[in-house]
Design a protein around this motif. Structure first.
Motif, PDB file in Angstrom:
ATOM      1  N   ARG A   1       0.852  -1.193   0.000  1.00 14.48           N
ATOM      2  CA  ARG A   1       0.000   0.000   0.000  1.00 14.48           C
ATOM      3  C   ARG A   1       0.881   1.234   0.000  1.00 14.48           C
ATOM      4  NH1 ARG A   1      -4.398  -0.304   4.698  1.00 14.48           N
ATOM      5  NH2 ARG A   1      -4.625   1.855   3.992  1.00 14.48           N
ATOM      6  N   ASP A   2       0.329   2.341  -0.529  1.00 11.72           N
ATOM      7  CA  ASP A   2       1.062   3.594  -0.509  1.00 11.72           C
ATOM      8  C   ASP A   2       1.178   4.122   0.915  1.00 11.72           C
ATOM      9  OD1 ASP A   2       1.287   3.497  -3.252  1.00 11.72           O
ATOM     10  OD2 ASP A   2      -0.528   4.713  -3.598  1.00 11.72           O
ATOM     11  N   LYS A  54      -1.714   2.917 -16.013  1.00 15.55           N
ATOM     12  CA  LYS A  54      -3.041   2.887 -15.404  1.00 15.55           C
ATOM     13  C   LYS A  54      -3.072   3.592 -14.052  1.00 15.55           C
ATOM     14  CE  LYS A  54      -6.688  -0.365 -14.051  1.00 15.55           C
ATOM     15  NZ  LYS A  54      -7.075  -1.796 -13.970  1.00 15.55           N
ATOM     16  N   GLU A  55      -1.993   3.422 -13.240  1.00 12.85           N
ATOM     17  CA  GLU A  55      -2.000   3.991 -11.895  1.00 12.85           C
ATOM     18  C   GLU A  55      -1.909   5.508 -11.904  1.00 12.85           C
ATOM     19  OE1 GLU A  55       2.259   2.834 -12.915  1.00 12.85           O
ATOM     20  OE2 GLU A  55       0.251   1.955 -13.106  1.00 12.85           O
ATOM     21  N   LYS A  56      -1.552   6.123 -13.041  1.00 15.11           N
ATOM     22  CA  LYS A  56      -1.419   7.575 -13.116  1.00 15.11           C
ATOM     23  C   LYS A  56      -2.691   8.256 -13.628  1.00 15.11           C
ATOM     24  CE  LYS A  56       3.589   7.355 -13.878  1.00 15.11           C
ATOM     25  NZ  LYS A  56       3.954   7.832 -12.547  1.00 15.11           N
ATOM     26  N   GLU A  73      -5.825   8.344 -12.622  1.00 16.19           N
ATOM     27  CA  GLU A  73      -6.732   9.013 -11.678  1.00 16.19           C
ATOM     28  C   GLU A  73      -6.175  10.336 -11.158  1.00 16.19           C
ATOM     29  OE1 GLU A  73      -6.945   7.228  -7.712  1.00 16.19           O
ATOM     30  OE2 GLU A  73      -5.511   5.720  -8.410  1.00 16.19           O
TER      31      GLU A  73
END
Length: 723
Positions: free
Chosen positions: A465-466, A664-666, A668
């Motif tokens: 997790r971040d 994909k993670e960028k 949002e």
């Protein structure tokens, strides 16, 4: 005998030492499961299933002793339709004597109390379960007191730095005091309630016994009323020997013809009332329900009864409300109703006890409901708090976590209780990203100093997790002797706040750099022109002027972006809407791109649809989309702009490139303020405000905005507008 036959109360009469059934009404025949053919037969022959049961011996005992025998709740097994069935009865074997004192017959009256016993057993079982619940409630109250003391300590330590939490703690403190008071009242009420239930049980038994006596005697008198014509038993002696209050009222005026001592004591009169109208003797009865029932019995010729009926009587000049159980039976002579037999039992004491019990039950229910609501309010406060709440014991083990704490940590309460606040499974970090030693954790500081800690921010890194950042307030918990028993912490997720702060810091750095570049270039060009203007050839001066203008344009664009962001934050972004076609939008904002790029820009779709919007601001969005496509996908041979009507009320405009795509993670984060990314290892100029401003412009128009991308297959930025 007609009265006995008409009575709904089971009655039989036995004569002779062999106990021949001389009379049996329909009610007792139904209990026996027999018909009238048993009349004239011996008791044991008519009811062979009674062999081995005590009833024949009891009849013999009564015949020989001439003494009445009464029994309550005695079991009797009878053959009903070929099946032995055991029921319970209250019954009386009463010897009837003639004038010489010899026994004439035995009068048998009975009442089936099987359902009453079953109901009583059910009530006893319910009371047993209620007592178990009370024990559990007392145990819960003790636990609740302990929790209340801990929460009270927590409330005292909270600071005004968190206004909402302070208000919540004040509410909890008030509730704790209220619950403690209500618990004490409830415990006191429970003890009183148990004593009252015991006393009331005895009163109910007495009431049931008195009511049964009244019914039994009513049956006896009703039966013997008709028997007088066939026997020489004195009706007067029967009334005089009755243990309950009885009187015979005759005629339309309800003249008191016969009355026994019990009735005289009940109405506080003497024998001088005989021959007088009842309403002359007791004028206060007129209009009361008891009097109306008496009149109805006489006029309709049907028995009537009522239990615990209130009656107002004149006692020594004072009107008092008393409660009585009445039984009115028509008195029949020659087939005509000529009067009414009135039997009564005063039950004022029992009724008052029942009313007091009901009052206690209501009071107890109110207390229990208040306690339940208090617990719900306390639980509701903890469950709806915007902050996470966690409680640890003296070893640092977590023993409680509210729903917000579970949500912030991403763990269930059972998983949280398996952890300590400094569990090594998660990394605790300082704000600079270095590991946070256990002794520097705010909960450790609170436990070691035994003093509160406020607004202490730490980073938390869970596996896969971040990093998230939380702000912690912590306060110690002490027992009555002042020993440290643990602590309570409240915390909130401040990751967004921390990221915004970091974003602002990054933005200041970027903005300084981005603004410095065109200013430096402009300054250099102007200095060169100033120093060497006369010596420079015309073409060099023109080139320097062009460079200065480009630097000014770039500087102007950066300043406009900053101003647009400020307007958006202050809600001052204003729109100048007017109708125009999509093709006009393309012509106004996109015609110059062919001069700065070799990529082919293609317009297609429903480009002649008309929209109502701010042409300049929508053009700014289009320019931003196309500029990004050219900047971030330089190898894309085409940039395709498509307008598509997706409903009668909405059109979608998209800009699609054939570039490397976006991870994909960028996706949002692209429309967030200040967001910039190293795009596939490359760094580009800009403040990271273009897409943020574009998103707000589209939202102000009532449209939607988004992006679709897949690495290696290009990107498509789109927005919609109302038609």
């Amino acid at each position: 005998m007609k009265i006995l036959q008409q009575s709904g109360d089971p009655t039989a009469m036995y004569t002779g030492p062999e106990f021949t059934i001389q009379f049996a009404n329909n009610a007792i025949l139904a209990i026996w499961g027999k018909d009238e053919s048993v009349i004239g037969h011996r008791f044991e022959n008519a009811l062979p299933e009674m062999k081995g049961q005590p009833f024949a011996d009891l009849l013999k005992q009564v015949w020989e002793s001439k003494e009445i025998y009464e029994a309550n709740e005695m079991p009797a097994t009878l053959d009903i339709h070929g099946e032995p069935i055991t029921s319970y009865f209250n019954f009386t074997f009463k010897p009837i004597l003639n004038k010489e004192g010899d026994i004439y017959c035995i009068l048998h009256t009975a009442k089936d109390v099987t359902e009453l016993i079953r109901t009583r057993d059910a009530v006893l079982e319910k009371e047993r379960k209620e007592e178990e619940i009370k024990k559990e409630l007392r145990a819960s109250n003790e636990g609740l007191r302990s929790n209340n003391q801990e929460l009270y300590t927590l409330n005292k330590e909270y600071t005004v730095t968190n206004e909402k939490l302070g208000a919540s703690n004040k509410i909890i403190q008030d509730l704790n005091l209220q619950i403690k008071k209500e618990n004490n009242e409830l415990l006191s009420g429970n003890r009183k309630f148990q004593d009252d239930i015991t006393n009331l049980g005895d009163l109910n038994k007495n009431l049931a016994s008195r009511n049964q006596e009244l019914k039994d005697l009513n049956d006896t008198i009703t039966q013997l009323n008709n028997k007088l014509s066939e026997s020489d038993i004195s009706f007067t002696n029967l009334i005089d020997q009755a243990p309950v209050a009885i009187m015979l009222l005759k005629g339309d005026d309800f003249v008191i013809t016969m009355i026994n001592d019990a009735m005289l004591a009940l109405i506080e009169k003497d024998y001088s009332v005989i021959g007088k109208s009842l309403f002359e003797v007791l004028p206060e009865l007129k209009g009361q329900p008891a009097a109306e029932m008496l009149i109805k019995t006489y006029r309709m010729g049907t028995p009537n009864s009522d239990h615990s009926n209130p009656v107002i009587l004149n006692r020594d000049g004072q009107f008092e409300e008393r409660y009585f159980t009445f039984n009115y039976t028509p008195f029949i002579e020659d087939g005509k109703v000529t009067g009414v037999i009135d039997m009564a039992v005063e039950v004022t004491t029992q009724v008052m006890a029942i009313q007091e019990r009901e009052s206690i039950i209501i009071e107890k229910s109110v207390l229990e409901e208040t306690l339940r609501k208090s617990e719900q309010r306390l639980q509701g406060i903890l469950e709806t708090m915007a902050e996470g709440v966690g409680v640890i014991d003296a070893t640092g083990q977590l023993v409680y976590a509210n729903p917000m704490a579970q949500q912030i940590l991403g763990l269930s309460e059972s998983k949280i209780k398996e952890r300590t606040y400094d569990d090594p499974k998660w990394q605790n970090l300082r704000l600079d990203g270095t590991l946070l030693p256990s002794e520097e954790h705010p909960m450790s500081i609170m436990m070691s100093t035994q003093k509160p800690v406020y607004d202490h921010e730490v980073g938390v890194k869970a596996p896969e997790r971040d990093i998230m950042y939380i702000s912690i307030n912590a306060a110690p918990l002490f027992d009555d002797e002042g020993n440290l028993t643990g602590g309570i912490g409240t915390f909130m997720d401040v990751t967004t706040r921390r990221m915004i702060t970091q974003g602002k810091e990054d933005f200041i750095s970027i903005a300084s750099h981005e603004l410095k570049t065109p200013v430096t270039a402009l300054k250099a060009s102007l200095q060169l022109l100033q120093r060497s203007h006369d010596r420079l050839p015309p073409e060099s001066r023109a080139k320097l002027l062009d460079q200065s203008i480009k630097s000014l344009d770039k500087l102007s664009g950066l300043i406009n972006s900053l101003l647009d962001t400020s307007r958006i934050e202050q809600g001052q972004l204003k729109l100048d809407k007017r109708p125009f076609t999509i093709s006009e939008l393309f012509d106004d904002c996109c015609s110059n791109f062919s001069q700065i790029t070799d990529q082919e820009i293609i317009f297609e779709g429903d480009i002649y649809e008309q929209v109502m919007a701010d042409n300049q601001q929508i053009g700014q969005v289009m320019i931003n989309f196309i500029s990004n496509a050219i900047k971030y996908a330089p190898e894309s041979k085409q940039v395709i702009i498509t307008a598509k009507k997706i409903s009668d009320h909405e059109i979608k405009i998209s800009v699609r490139d054939q570039g490397p795509g976006i991870p994909k993670e960028k996706l949002e984060h692209l429309f967030k303020r200040y967001y910039r990314t190293n795009y596939h290892g490359q760094k580009f100029t800009g403040l990271g405000l273009g897409l943020f401003i574009s998103g707000d412009i589209i939202k102000e128009h009532g449209g939607r905005i988004g992006v679709e991308s897949e690495e290696g297959k290009g990107s498509e930025f789109w927005f919609t507008l109302p038609i």
